[in-house]
Enzyme design. Structure first.
Site, PDB file in Angstrom:
ATOM      1  N   ARG A   1     -10.898  27.934   4.311  1.00 22.07           N
ATOM      2  CA  ARG A   1     -12.145  27.265   4.700  1.00 22.07           C
ATOM      3  C   ARG A   1     -12.028  26.446   5.993  1.00 22.07           C
ATOM      4  O   ARG A   1     -13.025  26.020   6.552  1.00 22.07           O
ATOM      5  CB  ARG A   1     -12.641  26.374   3.551  1.00 22.07           C
ATOM      6  CG  ARG A   1     -13.387  27.175   2.492  1.00 22.07           C
ATOM      7  CD  ARG A   1     -13.862  26.279   1.378  1.00 22.07           C
ATOM      8  NE  ARG A   1     -12.782  25.895   0.491  1.00 22.07           N
ATOM      9  CZ  ARG A   1     -12.825  24.838  -0.323  1.00 22.07           C
ATOM     10  NH1 ARG A   1     -13.883  24.044  -0.332  1.00 22.07           N
ATOM     11  NH2 ARG A   1     -11.806  24.567  -1.114  1.00 22.07           N
TER      12      ARG A   1
ATOM     13  N   TYR B   1       4.356  17.378  47.870  1.00 22.75           N
ATOM     14  CA  TYR B   1       4.663  18.762  47.485  1.00 22.75           C
ATOM     15  C   TYR B   1       4.534  19.664  48.703  1.00 22.75           C
ATOM     16  O   TYR B   1       3.494  19.656  49.388  1.00 22.75           O
ATOM     17  CB  TYR B   1       3.656  19.175  46.400  1.00 22.75           C
ATOM     18  CG  TYR B   1       3.879  20.529  45.793  1.00 22.75           C
ATOM     19  CD1 TYR B   1       5.129  20.899  45.314  1.00 22.75           C
ATOM     20  CD2 TYR B   1       2.833  21.443  45.679  1.00 22.75           C
ATOM     21  CE1 TYR B   1       5.322  22.150  44.744  1.00 22.75           C
ATOM     22  CE2 TYR B   1       3.017  22.683  45.103  1.00 22.75           C
ATOM     23  CZ  TYR B   1       4.275  23.042  44.642  1.00 22.75           C
ATOM     24  OH  TYR B   1       4.466  24.267  44.071  1.00 22.75           O
TER      25      TYR B   1
END
Ligand code: UD1
Ligand code: CA
Length: 466
Positions: A18, A393
Protein backbone atom coordinates in the site's frame (compact mmCIF):
# COMPACT_ATOMS: atom_id res chain seq x y z
CA UNK A 1 22.00 -14.50 38.90
CA UNK A 2 22.54 -13.01 35.47
CA UNK A 3 19.31 -11.65 33.98
CA UNK A 4 17.79 -13.67 31.19
CA UNK A 5 19.39 -12.65 27.87
CA UNK A 6 17.04 -10.83 25.49
CA UNK A 7 17.02 -11.69 21.80
CA UNK A 8 15.12 -9.26 19.60
CA UNK A 9 13.70 -10.34 16.26
CA UNK A 10 12.33 -7.67 13.90
CA UNK A 11 10.04 -8.73 11.06
CA UNK A 12 10.75 -6.63 8.01
CA UNK A 13 10.32 -8.90 5.01
CA UNK A 14 6.88 -7.75 3.92
CA UNK A 15 6.32 -5.82 0.75
CA UNK A 16 4.32 -2.87 2.01
CA UNK A 17 2.13 -2.93 -1.10
CA UNK A 18 0.00 0.00 0.00
CA UNK A 19 2.99 2.34 0.13
CA UNK A 20 3.17 2.07 -3.70
CA UNK A 21 6.92 2.48 -3.45
CA UNK A 22 10.10 1.16 -5.05
CA UNK A 23 11.69 1.51 -1.65
CA UNK A 24 11.13 -1.13 1.05
CA UNK A 25 8.50 0.14 3.47
CA UNK A 26 10.74 0.07 6.53
CA UNK A 27 13.25 2.38 4.83
CA UNK A 28 10.84 5.29 4.54
CA UNK A 29 11.93 8.08 6.85
CA UNK A 30 10.16 9.77 9.73
CA UNK A 31 11.79 13.03 10.84
CA UNK A 32 15.21 12.01 9.63
CA UNK A 33 15.30 8.37 10.74
CA UNK A 34 14.06 5.35 8.83
CA UNK A 35 11.11 3.50 10.31
CA UNK A 36 13.26 0.46 11.07
CA UNK A 37 16.03 2.53 12.63
CA UNK A 38 13.47 3.88 15.07
CA UNK A 39 12.42 0.31 15.92
CA UNK A 40 16.07 -0.67 16.44
CA UNK A 41 16.68 2.31 18.74
CA UNK A 42 13.80 1.15 20.93
CA UNK A 43 15.13 -2.40 20.84
CA UNK A 44 18.58 -1.16 21.90
CA UNK A 45 17.12 0.03 25.21
CA UNK A 46 16.63 -3.64 26.18
CA UNK A 47 20.40 -4.21 25.84
CA UNK A 48 19.71 -7.30 23.74
CA UNK A 49 22.24 -10.10 23.31
CA UNK A 50 21.24 -10.38 19.64
CA UNK A 51 19.00 -8.46 17.24
CA UNK A 52 17.89 -10.35 14.16
CA UNK A 53 16.22 -8.55 11.29
CA UNK A 54 14.18 -10.77 8.98
CA UNK A 55 14.48 -9.26 5.50
CA UNK A 56 12.81 -10.26 2.23
CA UNK A 57 11.43 -7.61 -0.07
CA UNK A 58 14.27 -5.20 -0.84
CA UNK A 59 16.55 -7.31 1.39
CA UNK A 60 19.81 -5.89 0.00
CA UNK A 61 18.63 -2.33 0.37
CA UNK A 62 17.56 -2.90 3.98
CA UNK A 63 20.89 -4.59 4.83
CA UNK A 64 22.85 -1.78 3.20
CA UNK A 65 20.88 0.90 4.99
CA UNK A 66 21.44 -0.73 8.39
CA UNK A 67 25.07 -1.73 7.78
CA UNK A 68 26.53 1.33 9.58
CA UNK A 69 24.66 0.49 12.80
CA UNK A 70 27.07 -0.74 15.44
CA UNK A 71 25.12 0.05 18.61
CA UNK A 72 23.15 -3.22 18.54
CA UNK A 73 24.50 -6.71 17.71
CA UNK A 74 22.72 -7.00 14.35
CA UNK A 75 22.11 -10.19 12.40
CA UNK A 76 20.20 -10.54 9.17
CA UNK A 77 18.25 -13.53 7.92
CA UNK A 78 16.40 -13.67 4.64
CA UNK A 79 12.86 -14.88 4.21
CA UNK A 80 12.85 -15.72 0.50
CA UNK A 81 9.07 -16.04 0.23
CA UNK A 82 6.68 -14.19 2.49
CA UNK A 83 4.64 -17.11 3.75
CA UNK A 84 3.42 -15.40 6.92
CA UNK A 85 4.60 -14.03 10.24
CA UNK A 86 5.10 -17.52 11.77
CA UNK A 87 7.31 -18.52 8.84
CA UNK A 88 9.16 -15.20 9.14
CA UNK A 89 10.13 -15.83 12.76
CA UNK A 90 11.26 -19.38 11.87
CA UNK A 91 13.99 -17.82 9.70
CA UNK A 92 15.72 -16.57 12.86
CA UNK A 93 16.37 -20.13 13.99
CA UNK A 94 20.01 -20.28 12.75
CA UNK A 95 20.84 -17.22 14.88
CA UNK A 96 18.99 -18.37 18.01
CA UNK A 97 19.58 -22.14 18.00
CA UNK A 98 21.34 -23.28 21.15
CA UNK A 99 20.79 -19.94 22.90
CA UNK A 100 18.80 -19.31 26.06
CA UNK A 101 16.59 -16.47 27.17
CA UNK A 102 13.62 -14.48 25.94
CA UNK A 103 12.73 -13.51 22.38
CA UNK A 104 11.09 -10.11 21.89
CA UNK A 105 9.33 -9.97 18.54
CA UNK A 106 8.86 -6.58 16.92
CA UNK A 107 7.43 -5.41 13.62
CA UNK A 108 9.74 -3.36 11.46
CA UNK A 109 6.87 -1.02 10.59
CA UNK A 110 5.76 0.01 14.12
CA UNK A 111 7.97 3.01 14.95
CA UNK A 112 6.25 4.65 17.92
CA UNK A 113 6.68 1.76 20.32
CA UNK A 114 8.47 2.82 23.50
CA UNK A 115 11.05 0.99 25.57
CA UNK A 116 8.72 1.37 28.59
CA UNK A 117 6.09 -0.76 26.84
CA UNK A 118 8.69 -3.44 26.15
CA UNK A 119 9.84 -3.33 29.78
CA UNK A 120 6.21 -3.82 30.87
CA UNK A 121 5.91 -6.72 28.41
CA UNK A 122 9.01 -8.39 29.85
CA UNK A 123 7.82 -7.85 33.41
CA UNK A 124 4.42 -9.43 32.66
CA UNK A 125 6.15 -12.27 30.81
CA UNK A 126 8.50 -13.19 33.63
CA UNK A 127 5.90 -12.68 36.36
CA UNK A 128 3.58 -15.18 34.63
CA UNK A 129 6.45 -17.51 33.80
CA UNK A 130 4.80 -17.51 30.38
CA UNK A 131 5.81 -19.34 27.22
CA UNK A 132 4.36 -16.42 25.26
CA UNK A 133 3.15 -12.96 26.21
CA UNK A 134 1.20 -10.79 23.78
CA UNK A 135 1.04 -6.99 23.83
CA UNK A 136 -2.62 -6.13 23.36
CA UNK A 137 -4.64 -2.92 23.18
CA UNK A 138 -8.27 -1.97 23.41
CA UNK A 139 -9.28 -0.37 20.12
CA UNK A 140 -12.86 0.86 19.75
CA UNK A 141 -12.46 0.33 16.01
CA UNK A 142 -10.50 -2.92 15.84
CA UNK A 143 -11.04 -3.55 12.09
CA UNK A 144 -8.13 -5.33 10.43
CA UNK A 145 -6.38 -6.49 13.58
CA UNK A 146 -6.18 -9.95 15.08
CA UNK A 147 -8.61 -10.28 18.01
CA UNK A 148 -7.76 -11.62 21.46
CA UNK A 149 -10.17 -14.42 22.31
CA UNK A 150 -10.46 -15.07 26.05
CA UNK A 151 -11.95 -18.04 27.91
CA UNK A 152 -12.71 -17.48 31.57
CA UNK A 153 -10.73 -14.27 31.30
CA UNK A 154 -7.59 -15.95 30.01
CA UNK A 155 -6.29 -15.61 26.47
CA UNK A 156 -7.06 -18.78 24.55
CA UNK A 157 -6.28 -17.80 20.95
CA UNK A 158 -5.95 -14.99 18.44
CA UNK A 159 -8.15 -14.84 15.35
CA UNK A 160 -7.41 -12.70 12.32
CA UNK A 161 -10.09 -10.37 10.96
CA UNK A 162 -10.54 -12.50 7.85
CA UNK A 163 -10.98 -15.69 9.85
CA UNK A 164 -13.14 -14.26 12.63
CA UNK A 165 -16.79 -15.00 13.27
CA UNK A 166 -19.24 -12.08 13.57
CA UNK A 167 -19.11 -12.43 17.34
CA UNK A 168 -15.29 -12.46 17.38
CA UNK A 169 -15.19 -9.36 15.17
CA UNK A 170 -16.97 -7.49 17.96
CA UNK A 171 -14.01 -8.08 20.31
CA UNK A 172 -12.15 -4.79 20.78
CA UNK A 173 -9.00 -6.22 22.36
CA UNK A 174 -6.50 -6.55 19.54
CA UNK A 175 -3.12 -8.16 18.93
CA UNK A 176 -0.38 -5.56 18.51
CA UNK A 177 1.91 -8.06 16.77
CA UNK A 178 4.48 -7.56 19.53
CA UNK A 179 5.31 -10.49 21.76
CA UNK A 180 7.73 -12.02 24.22
CA UNK A 181 8.52 -15.72 23.88
CA UNK A 182 10.48 -18.12 26.03
CA UNK A 183 13.19 -19.22 23.60
CA UNK A 184 13.47 -22.85 24.69
CA UNK A 185 10.14 -24.24 23.36
CA UNK A 186 9.71 -21.60 20.61
CA UNK A 187 11.06 -23.15 17.42
CA UNK A 188 9.57 -26.58 18.05
CA UNK A 189 6.19 -24.93 18.56
CA UNK A 190 6.60 -22.77 15.43
CA UNK A 191 7.03 -25.96 13.41
CA UNK A 192 3.51 -26.93 14.49
CA UNK A 193 1.87 -23.86 12.90
CA UNK A 194 -0.18 -24.72 9.82
CA UNK A 195 -1.74 -22.75 7.01
CA UNK A 196 -5.40 -23.64 7.43
CA UNK A 197 -6.69 -20.09 7.28
CA UNK A 198 -8.20 -17.58 4.88
CA UNK A 199 -4.82 -16.40 3.54
CA UNK A 200 -3.09 -19.81 3.54
CA UNK A 201 -0.25 -18.28 5.59
CA UNK A 202 1.73 -19.42 8.62
CA UNK A 203 0.21 -17.18 11.31
CA UNK A 204 2.49 -16.48 14.26
CA UNK A 205 -0.51 -15.69 16.53
CA UNK A 206 -1.55 -19.36 16.18
CA UNK A 207 1.22 -20.07 18.68
CA UNK A 208 -1.15 -18.89 21.43
CA UNK A 209 -3.64 -21.69 20.79
CA UNK A 210 -0.81 -24.23 20.39
CA UNK A 211 0.67 -23.32 23.77
CA UNK A 212 -2.73 -23.25 25.46
CA UNK A 213 -3.43 -26.79 24.19
CA UNK A 214 -0.07 -27.84 25.65
CA UNK A 215 -1.20 -26.17 28.91
CA UNK A 216 1.72 -23.74 28.75
CA UNK A 217 1.03 -20.35 30.31
CA UNK A 218 0.29 -17.50 27.91
CA UNK A 219 0.00 -13.95 29.24
CA UNK A 220 -0.97 -10.53 27.93
CA UNK A 221 0.34 -7.05 28.56
CA UNK A 222 -2.02 -4.24 27.66
CA UNK A 223 -0.72 -0.98 26.25
CA UNK A 224 -2.88 2.03 27.10
CA UNK A 225 -1.42 4.47 24.59
CA UNK A 226 -2.73 2.76 21.48
CA UNK A 227 -0.79 5.10 19.16
CA UNK A 228 2.39 3.33 20.18
CA UNK A 229 1.53 0.18 18.30
CA UNK A 230 0.34 1.86 15.13
CA UNK A 231 1.85 0.23 12.09
CA UNK A 232 2.65 2.13 8.93
CA UNK A 233 1.01 0.71 5.87
CA UNK A 234 0.30 3.73 3.67
CA UNK A 235 1.61 7.19 2.90
CA UNK A 236 -1.27 8.64 4.91
CA UNK A 237 -0.21 6.68 7.98
CA UNK A 238 3.40 7.70 7.34
CA UNK A 239 2.33 11.36 7.36
CA UNK A 240 0.17 10.94 10.48
CA UNK A 241 2.90 9.23 12.46
CA UNK A 242 5.45 11.77 11.21
CA UNK A 243 3.27 14.58 12.50
CA UNK A 244 3.07 12.95 15.93
CA UNK A 245 6.83 12.40 16.06
CA UNK A 246 7.55 16.00 15.05
CA UNK A 247 5.10 17.37 17.55
CA UNK A 248 6.81 15.44 20.31
CA UNK A 249 10.24 16.69 19.25
CA UNK A 250 8.94 20.27 19.16
CA UNK A 251 7.48 19.90 22.64
CA UNK A 252 10.86 18.67 23.89
CA UNK A 253 12.55 21.72 22.34
CA UNK A 254 10.05 24.13 23.90
CA UNK A 255 10.44 22.43 27.27
CA UNK A 256 14.18 23.05 26.92
CA UNK A 257 13.67 26.78 26.38
CA UNK A 258 13.45 27.13 22.59
CA UNK A 259 10.80 29.46 21.16
CA UNK A 260 8.91 28.05 18.20
CA UNK A 261 6.77 30.75 16.61
CA UNK A 262 4.60 28.06 15.00
CA UNK A 263 5.29 24.47 16.10
CA UNK A 264 2.94 23.14 13.42
CA UNK A 265 5.31 24.33 10.68
CA UNK A 266 8.65 23.67 12.37
CA UNK A 267 10.38 20.55 11.09
CA UNK A 268 13.14 19.25 13.34
CA UNK A 269 14.79 15.86 12.90
CA UNK A 270 15.23 13.43 15.77
CA UNK A 271 18.88 14.06 16.59
CA UNK A 272 18.90 17.86 16.23
CA UNK A 273 19.95 19.85 19.30
CA UNK A 274 18.90 23.48 19.87
CA UNK A 275 20.07 25.74 22.67
CA UNK A 276 17.77 27.77 24.93
CA UNK A 277 16.47 31.21 23.93
CA UNK A 278 16.84 30.42 20.28
CA UNK A 279 13.82 31.57 18.28
CA UNK A 280 12.71 29.46 15.35
CA UNK A 281 10.33 31.03 12.83
CA UNK A 282 7.79 29.11 10.72
CA UNK A 283 8.74 26.81 7.87
CA UNK A 284 12.22 26.09 9.15
CA UNK A 285 13.82 22.69 8.55
CA UNK A 286 16.58 21.51 10.89
CA UNK A 287 17.90 18.20 9.66
CA UNK A 288 20.28 15.34 10.38
CA UNK A 289 22.94 15.94 13.01
CA UNK A 290 22.42 19.73 13.16
CA UNK A 291 23.31 21.53 16.39
CA UNK A 292 22.12 25.09 16.98
CA UNK A 293 23.49 27.21 19.83
CA UNK A 294 21.57 29.41 22.20
CA UNK A 295 19.98 32.80 21.54
CA UNK A 296 20.01 32.31 17.77
CA UNK A 297 17.32 33.48 15.35
CA UNK A 298 16.44 31.12 12.56
CA UNK A 299 14.08 32.90 10.20
CA UNK A 300 11.36 31.54 7.97
CA UNK A 301 12.14 29.33 5.03
CA UNK A 302 15.62 28.32 6.15
CA UNK A 303 17.00 24.80 5.98
CA UNK A 304 20.01 23.66 7.99
CA UNK A 305 21.40 20.18 7.38
CA UNK A 306 24.14 18.37 9.35
CA UNK A 307 25.62 21.66 10.48
CA UNK A 308 26.81 23.25 13.68
CA UNK A 309 25.67 26.79 14.43
CA UNK A 310 27.18 28.70 17.35
CA UNK A 311 25.46 30.98 19.85
CA UNK A 312 23.74 34.25 18.85
CA UNK A 313 23.81 33.49 15.14
CA UNK A 314 21.17 35.17 13.01
CA UNK A 315 20.03 33.11 10.05
CA UNK A 316 17.80 35.35 7.99
CA UNK A 317 15.07 34.14 5.70
CA UNK A 318 15.52 31.50 3.02
CA UNK A 319 19.05 30.48 3.86
CA UNK A 320 20.35 26.97 3.20
CA UNK A 321 23.29 25.60 5.20
CA UNK A 322 24.63 22.10 4.57
CA UNK A 323 27.49 20.16 6.23
CA UNK A 324 29.08 23.36 7.53
CA UNK A 325 30.02 25.22 10.69
CA UNK A 326 28.93 28.73 11.65
CA UNK A 327 30.55 30.36 14.67
CA UNK A 328 29.02 32.61 17.30
CA UNK A 329 27.52 35.94 16.37
CA UNK A 330 27.58 35.43 12.60
CA UNK A 331 24.85 36.69 10.25
CA UNK A 332 23.65 34.68 7.29
CA UNK A 333 21.21 35.63 4.57
CA UNK A 334 18.59 36.40 3.58
CA UNK A 335 19.01 34.02 0.63
CA UNK A 336 22.49 32.77 1.49
CA UNK A 337 23.72 29.35 0.41
CA UNK A 338 26.38 27.80 2.61
CA UNK A 339 27.42 24.60 0.87
CA UNK A 340 29.32 21.61 2.29
CA UNK A 341 32.69 22.08 3.93
CA UNK A 342 32.29 25.75 4.78
CA UNK A 343 33.21 27.51 8.01
CA UNK A 344 31.83 30.91 8.81
CA UNK A 345 33.88 32.53 11.56
CA UNK A 346 32.75 34.47 14.57
CA UNK A 347 30.80 37.65 13.75
CA UNK A 348 31.23 37.11 10.01
CA UNK A 349 28.50 38.32 7.62
CA UNK A 350 27.28 36.32 4.67
CA UNK A 351 24.65 38.40 2.94
CA UNK A 352 22.02 37.99 0.30
CA UNK A 353 22.78 35.86 -2.72
CA UNK A 354 26.16 34.83 -1.41
CA UNK A 355 27.23 31.25 -2.00
CA UNK A 356 30.07 29.56 -0.13
CA UNK A 357 31.51 26.15 -0.93
CA UNK A 358 34.45 24.66 1.02
CA UNK A 359 35.25 28.16 2.13
CA UNK A 360 36.48 29.48 5.44
CA UNK A 361 35.41 33.03 6.33
CA UNK A 362 37.57 34.46 9.11
CA UNK A 363 36.41 36.33 12.17
CA UNK A 364 34.41 39.40 11.24
CA UNK A 365 34.91 38.87 7.49
CA UNK A 366 32.10 40.08 5.27
CA UNK A 367 30.64 39.13 1.92
CA UNK A 368 27.43 41.06 2.06
CA UNK A 369 25.98 40.76 -1.42
CA UNK A 370 26.04 38.64 -4.56
CA UNK A 371 29.23 36.62 -4.39
CA UNK A 372 30.52 33.11 -5.07
CA UNK A 373 33.38 31.98 -2.90
CA UNK A 374 34.46 28.39 -3.56
CA UNK A 375 37.61 26.60 -2.31
CA UNK A 376 38.70 29.78 -0.60
CA UNK A 377 39.92 31.08 2.72
CA UNK A 378 39.12 34.63 3.66
CA UNK A 379 41.07 36.10 6.56
CA UNK A 380 39.66 38.02 9.50
CA UNK A 381 38.03 41.41 8.90
CA UNK A 382 38.37 41.18 5.12
CA UNK A 383 35.61 42.62 2.96
CA UNK A 384 34.50 40.91 -0.22
CA UNK A 385 32.57 43.31 -2.45
CA UNK A 386 29.36 42.64 -4.32
CA UNK A 387 29.66 40.53 -7.41
CA UNK A 388 33.00 38.96 -6.48
CA UNK A 389 33.59 35.53 -7.91
CA UNK A 390 36.32 32.99 -7.24
CA UNK A 391 37.06 31.20 -10.50
CA UNK A 392 37.93 27.99 -8.67
CA UNK A 393 37.41 25.54 -11.53
CA UNK A 394 39.41 25.41 -14.75
CA UNK A 395 37.19 22.80 -16.36
CA UNK A 396 39.30 19.96 -14.96
CA UNK A 397 40.52 20.79 -11.47
CA UNK A 398 39.53 22.93 -8.52
CA UNK A 399 42.00 25.54 -7.25
CA UNK A 400 42.35 27.52 -4.03
CA UNK A 401 41.92 31.22 -3.50
CA UNK A 402 43.66 32.54 -0.40
CA UNK A 403 42.60 35.94 0.85
CA UNK A 404 44.56 37.23 3.83
CA UNK A 405 43.23 39.31 6.67
CA UNK A 406 42.14 42.91 6.33
CA UNK A 407 41.90 42.56 2.54
CA UNK A 408 39.49 44.76 0.57
CA UNK A 409 38.16 43.11 -2.58
CA UNK A 410 36.40 45.71 -4.73
CA UNK A 411 33.04 44.92 -6.27
CA UNK A 412 32.79 42.69 -9.29
CA UNK A 413 36.25 41.25 -8.99
CA UNK A 414 37.12 37.97 -10.66
CA UNK A 415 39.68 36.02 -8.66
CA UNK A 416 41.23 33.41 -10.95
CA UNK A 417 42.51 30.58 -8.76
CA UNK A 418 45.06 29.54 -7.74
CA UNK A 419 45.71 32.99 -6.44
CA UNK A 420 46.71 34.64 -3.16
CA UNK A 421 45.75 38.13 -2.00
CA UNK A 422 48.11 38.82 0.89
CA UNK A 423 47.18 40.62 4.13
CA UNK A 424 45.97 44.16 3.81
CA UNK A 425 45.93 44.22 0.01
CA UNK A 426 43.36 46.15 -2.05
CA UNK A 427 41.72 45.01 -5.24
CA UNK A 428 40.28 47.69 -7.49
CA UNK A 429 36.63 47.16 -8.42
CA UNK A 430 36.08 45.22 -11.61
CA UNK A 431 39.51 43.57 -11.60
CA UNK A 432 40.32 40.21 -13.09
CA UNK A 433 43.00 39.05 -10.68
CA UNK A 434 45.24 36.40 -12.25
CA UNK A 435 48.44 36.90 -10.27
CA UNK A 436 49.23 36.96 -6.55
CA UNK A 437 48.90 40.32 -4.83
CA UNK A 438 51.59 41.22 -2.25
CA UNK A 439 50.70 42.45 1.23
CA UNK A 440 49.53 46.02 1.31
CA UNK A 441 49.53 46.39 -2.50
CA UNK A 442 46.74 47.70 -4.74
CA UNK A 443 45.92 45.44 -7.67
CA UNK A 444 44.13 46.88 -10.69
CA UNK A 445 43.35 44.26 -13.28
CA UNK A 446 41.23 46.04 -15.88
CA UNK A 447 41.55 48.38 -18.90
CA UNK A 448 41.84 52.05 -17.95
CA UNK A 449 38.76 54.14 -18.76
CA UNK A 450 39.02 56.55 -21.68
CA UNK A 451 36.62 59.54 -22.13
CA UNK A 452 36.05 60.82 -25.69
CA UNK A 453 35.04 64.48 -25.43
CA UNK A 454 32.16 65.59 -27.66
CA UNK A 455 31.69 62.08 -29.08
CA UNK A 456 27.88 62.10 -28.79
CA UNK A 457 27.40 65.37 -30.67
CA UNK A 458 29.79 64.24 -33.42
CA UNK A 459 27.83 61.05 -33.94
CA UNK A 460 24.55 62.96 -34.22
CA UNK A 461 26.11 65.24 -36.83
CA UNK A 462 27.34 62.31 -38.86
CA UNK A 463 23.90 60.70 -38.80
CA UNK A 464 22.18 63.89 -39.96
CA UNK A 465 24.46 64.08 -43.07
CA UNK A 466 23.54 60.56 -44.22
C1 UD1 B 1 -0.37 -8.98 12.12
C2 UD1 B 1 -1.04 -10.03 13.02
C3 UD1 B 1 -2.31 -9.46 13.61
C4 UD1 B 1 -2.00 -8.17 14.35
C5 UD1 B 1 -1.29 -7.20 13.45
C6 UD1 B 1 -0.82 -6.01 14.23
C7 UD1 B 1 -0.48 -12.12 11.93
C8 UD1 B 1 -0.95 -13.25 11.10
N1 UD1 B 1 -1.36 -11.20 12.22
O1 UD1 B 1 -1.26 -8.76 11.04
O2 UD1 B 1 -2.87 -10.39 14.52
O3 UD1 B 1 -3.20 -7.60 14.83
O4 UD1 B 1 -0.11 -7.80 12.86
O5 UD1 B 1 -0.27 -5.02 13.38
O6 UD1 B 1 0.67 -12.12 12.34
N2 UD1 B 1 6.13 -10.10 7.66
C9 UD1 B 1 7.23 -10.78 7.26
N3 UD1 B 1 7.08 -11.92 6.54
C10 UD1 B 1 5.86 -12.41 6.22
C11 UD1 B 1 4.72 -11.70 6.64
C12 UD1 B 1 4.89 -10.55 7.37
O7 UD1 B 1 8.38 -10.36 7.52
O8 UD1 B 1 5.82 -13.45 5.58
C13 UD1 B 1 6.31 -8.87 8.45
C14 UD1 B 1 5.76 -7.63 7.77
O9 UD1 B 1 6.74 -7.02 6.96
C15 UD1 B 1 5.37 -6.76 8.95
C16 UD1 B 1 4.99 -7.78 10.02
O10 UD1 B 1 5.58 -9.00 9.64
O11 UD1 B 1 6.46 -6.01 9.40
C17 UD1 B 1 3.47 -7.95 10.18
O12 UD1 B 1 2.97 -8.47 8.98
P1 UD1 B 1 1.60 -7.97 8.35
O13 UD1 B 1 1.39 -8.67 7.07
O14 UD1 B 1 1.58 -6.47 8.31
O15 UD1 B 1 0.58 -8.51 9.41
P2 UD1 B 1 -0.89 -7.98 9.69
O16 UD1 B 1 -1.78 -8.45 8.62
O17 UD1 B 1 -0.82 -6.53 9.95
CA1 CA C 1 0.75 -4.67 9.53
Amino acid sequence: MMPDPIHVVVLAAGKGTRMKSQRPKVLHAIAGLTIIERVLRTAAALKPATVTVVVGHGADEVRRSLAPITWVPLHFVTQEQQLGTGHALLQARPVLDGKKGTVVLLSGDVPLLTAATLQALLAAHSEAGAAATVVTADFPRPFGYGRIVRTNGRISKIVEERDASDAQRKITEINSGIYAFALEPLFTALDAIGTANNQGEYYLPDLVAIYRKQRKPVATSIVTRGDEIRGINSRTELAEVTRMVRQQKNEELMAAGVTLIDPATTYVDADVVVGPDTVIYPCVFLEGSTKIGSACEIHAGSRIVNSTIGDRVCVRNHTVVTDSTVEAGAFLGPFAHVRPGSEVGEDAHIGNFVELKKTRMGKGAKANHLAYLGDATVGGASNVGAGTITCNYDGEKKHQTVIGSGVFVGSNSTLVAPVTLADGSYIAAGSAVTADVPAGALAIGRARQENKDGWVAKRKEAKAKN
